[in-house]
Enzyme design. Structure first.
Site, short mmCIF file in Angstrom:
data_model
loop_
_atom_site.label_atom_id
_atom_site.label_comp_id
_atom_site.label_asym_id
_atom_site.label_seq_id
_atom_site.Cartn_x
_atom_site.Cartn_y
_atom_site.Cartn_z
N ASP A 187 -13.33 14.02 19.15
CA ASP A 187 -13.75 14.81 20.09
C ASP A 187 -12.68 15.96 20.39
O ASP A 187 -11.63 15.06 20.92
CB ASP A 187 -14.66 14.65 21.32
CG ASP A 187 -15.89 13.99 21.12
OD1 ASP A 187 -16.44 13.82 20.09
OD2 ASP A 187 -16.64 13.70 22.22
N HIS A 193 -11.82 8.39 15.05
CA HIS A 193 -12.76 7.89 13.85
C HIS A 193 -12.36 8.15 12.74
O HIS A 193 -11.55 9.22 12.61
CB HIS A 193 -14.18 8.29 14.03
CG HIS A 193 -14.72 7.80 15.52
ND1 HIS A 193 -15.92 6.80 15.56
CD2 HIS A 193 -14.33 8.05 16.73
CE1 HIS A 193 -16.05 6.68 16.96
NE2 HIS A 193 -15.27 7.23 17.77
N SER A 195 -4.25 13.75 23.99
CA SER A 195 -3.13 13.62 22.82
C SER A 195 -3.60 14.14 21.65
O SER A 195 -4.63 14.81 21.65
CB SER A 195 -2.71 12.01 22.74
OG SER A 195 -1.58 12.13 21.97
#
Length: 386
Positions: free
Chosen positions: A194, A253, A344
């Site tokens: 995301d 992911h 980050s």
């Protein structure tokens, strides 16, 4: 439309008129306050929009109210599938971090100042420890409210069940919360996080439109000499830059079907990864910061892909889950790891020809403007013939 001017940072213009000492004191105070008080919007998540709610900072940072009344501090991002752009405010702590790096002394000297680097590292580690403390759970409700987070998609939606703030920050989602586009197509490649995304088909394009640091090279990012075999393999590679804001789900992911390889940890600094820092000429965020590099083997092409998790200001750690199991096979969309406290970035590097990015993402990136993405959203695909 914004009713006041959007601040565009440059190292030549100091809009936040503070001495080095006052800026450093303000950053320390914000971190300390986050451990003492529950409302994050009055400490490290105060922004130019909410600074009026943190009157205790006004004496520490003279002129902060005037600054906040003159400028919107942050960045625009575009909503995928539309031309709608949303303004996202920058937390004051990130703005202070850039102030310490860009202003107060001759820039070249300051960028290499051990004092500044020590301060940013010290406060980043301190924030991580504060949010690992069980007392930090008191800040979870205000964090949810500040960023209007939905708890319905969480694997554990009851925020009172989390034992620390960092446990909530690296929260897990329900298994079906992030469906993967084209999950059964081995040539499809998806978003790793995301995030706010930029993509460039070559490193040269990335440096033209987005990454302005003069020291940004593939060998420098990977922490290897230019003659290294991997430097040759990734020469001319394509880049996807996934920037995570504090409000985002902070697990990352796999963008590809792959076999997990080795991880190389590279020590470094704790500079902010805000776009205005990345866009600053002469300031090398990605190649200077602490980072952890996972090498993966793309199942469809048998070529290497480098997955670079980059730490940042107030980020305490990078943790690997499935990404830490060498030899494990993962499908795109499967979890690799997580960031503990902070916003980050992940940079994924694909050897030449492994990916053709989706046209809308390419178009936004050359504006340049970041695109809002979710884990599993289509990033692009591997050409049929590589």
């Amino acid at each position: 439309m914004l009713e006041k001017q959007l601040e565009h940072l440059t190292s030549k213009v100091n809009n936040l008129d503070l001495s080095h000492e006052l800026a450093a004191g303000g950053l320390k105070a914000l971190v300390h306050h986050s451990g003492e008080h529950a409302d994050v919007s009055q400490s490290i998540h105060a922004s130019s929009h909410t600074i009026h709610g943190a009157p205790w900072l006004h004496n520490l940072l003279p002129g902060i109210e005037k600054f906040a009344s003159q400028y919107h501090v942050g960045n625009f991002v575009v909503v995928r599938g539309s031309k709608e752009q949303i303004f996202e405010a920058m937390p004051i702590y990130a703005r202070l971090g850039m102030h310490l790096l860009f202003y107060g002394h001759e820039q070249v000297k300051l960028l290499h100042s051990e004092r500044v680097e020590h301060l940013l590292k010290e406060q980043s580690i301190k924030e991580g420890k504060l949010y690992d403390d069980p007392e930090s759970v008191k800040s979870i409700p205000s964090f949810v409210e500040t960023y209007s987070l939905s708890t319905e998609e969480l694997l554990e939606p009851d925020i009172t069940k989390y034992k620390t703030f960092n446990e909530f920050f690296s929260r897990k989602l329900k298994p079906d919360a992030r469906p993967v586009d084209h999950a059964d197509d081995p040539l499809a490649i998806c978003s790793a996080a995301d995030c706010r995304l930029t993509v460039y088909q070559t490193v040269d394009l990335a440096k033209e439109f987005w990454i302005k640091g003069r020291e940004f090279t593939i060998p420098n990012l990977l922490g290897i000499p230019p003659t290294h075999e991997k430097a040759q393999l990734f020469d001319g590679s394509s880049l996807a830059i996934f920037r995570l804001a504090p409000s985002d789900y902070h697990r990352f992911h796999s963008p590809i079907d792959a076999e997990i390889g080795e991880i190389v940890d590279i020590p470094g600094q704790y500079y902010t990864v805000n776009p205005q820092a990345v866009n600053e000429p002469g300031f090398d965020v990605f190649t200077a910061n602490k980072r952890s590099v996972l090498f993966m083997t793309h199942t469809a092409t048998n070529l290497p892909v480098a997955f670079v998790a980059i730490g940042a200001l107030l980020v305490a750690s990078i943790g690997w889950t499935n990404g830490g199991e060498k030899g494990k096979t993962v499908k795109k969309g499967e979890e690799l790891g997580y960031f503990a406290y902070g916003g980050s970035t992940v940079v994924a590097m694909f050897p030449r020809g492994v990916i053709e990015f989706d046209a809308d993402l390419v178009g936004n990136s050359v504006v340049p403007v970041e695109t809002l993405m979710k884990v599993g959203n289509s990033l692009g695909r591997t050409p049929t013939k590589v």
